[in-house]
Design a protein around this motif. Sequence first.
Motif, PDB file in Angstrom:
ATOM      1  N   ASN A 107       0.843  -0.945   0.005  1.00  0.00           N
ATOM      2  CA  ASN A 107      -0.148  -0.033  -0.030  1.00  0.00           C
ATOM      3  C   ASN A 107       0.888   1.140   0.068  1.00  0.00           C
ATOM      4  O   ASN A 107       0.227   2.448  -0.026  1.00  0.00           O
ATOM      5  CB  ASN A 107      -0.878  -0.024   1.251  1.00  0.00           C
ATOM      6  CG  ASN A 107      -2.031  -1.098   1.200  1.00  0.00           C
ATOM      7  OD1 ASN A 107      -2.534  -1.526   0.030  1.00  0.00           O
ATOM      8  ND2 ASN A 107      -2.297  -1.655   2.110  1.00  0.00           N
ATOM      9  N   SER A 108       2.167   1.136   0.192  1.00  0.00           N
ATOM     10  CA  SER A 108       2.904   2.423  -0.120  1.00  0.00           C
ATOM     11  C   SER A 108       3.145   2.980  -1.277  1.00  0.00           C
ATOM     12  O   SER A 108       2.824   2.067  -2.363  1.00  0.00           O
ATOM     13  CB  SER A 108       4.320   1.938   0.717  1.00  0.00           C
ATOM     14  OG  SER A 108       5.055   0.872  -0.166  1.00  0.00           O
ATOM     15  N   LYS A 109       3.473   4.393  -1.330  1.00  0.00           N
ATOM     16  CA  LYS A 109       3.686   4.704  -2.672  1.00  0.00           C
ATOM     17  C   LYS A 109       4.860   4.209  -3.283  1.00  0.00           C
ATOM     18  O   LYS A 109       5.980   4.040  -2.803  1.00  0.00           O
ATOM     19  CB  LYS A 109       3.791   6.349  -2.185  1.00  0.00           C
ATOM     20  CG  LYS A 109       3.895   7.040  -3.704  1.00  0.00           C
ATOM     21  CD  LYS A 109       3.781   8.695  -3.418  1.00  0.00           C
ATOM     22  CE  LYS A 109       4.304   9.282  -4.683  1.00  0.00           C
ATOM     23  NZ  LYS A 109       4.406  10.630  -4.386  1.00  0.00           N
ATOM     24  N   GLU A 112       9.435   7.375  -7.067  1.00  0.00           N
ATOM     25  CA  GLU A 112       9.365   8.144  -8.433  1.00  0.00           C
ATOM     26  C   GLU A 112      10.312   7.558  -9.413  1.00  0.00           C
ATOM     27  O   GLU A 112      11.369   7.345  -9.081  1.00  0.00           O
ATOM     28  CB  GLU A 112       9.465   9.554  -7.809  1.00  0.00           C
ATOM     29  CG  GLU A 112       9.346  10.658  -9.262  1.00  0.00           C
ATOM     30  CD  GLU A 112       9.587  12.014  -8.963  1.00  0.00           C
ATOM     31  OE1 GLU A 112       8.935  12.920  -9.664  1.00  0.00           O
ATOM     32  OE2 GLU A 112      10.139  12.342  -7.790  1.00  0.00           O
TER      33      GLU A 112
END
Length: 133
Positions: A107-109, A112
């Motif tokens: 569930n973590s982002k 980038e």
Amino acid sequence: MPTSSCKDIRDALAQCLQESECVMVQRNSAADCLREPLVDTLPLKCKQLKKGFGECRRGMVDMRKRFRGNQPIAFTKIQKTEDTGEGYQLYAGKSAFAGTRGETDGNSKAPEDWREAENRRYREAQEAAAKKS
């Protein structure tokens, strides 16, 4: 009777069988649960232990292992590494899984992407240059 090289995995298999639904709920004997057709009702862990125990027993009579002996897979060590999260390996050196970033729950982002970061920095530089002029 198995020797001490298979004792850990044998004990683990016996414990798994005693806790299985085949023995606890259906009240079959552990020996019956290891035979067809009841072996299909065992949990995956018990099936894996059964296979490992069979391979251990075969290794006791394998002539290719007669000099070094039947190398037991210490089930207690594997179980301990599963509990602590440290990697397990069968050879010397640093574990392949030790020192990783840690566990994620999914569930973590996501980090980038480097291309997106470069594009963002470029756009910011362009906007700063446009404000100066």
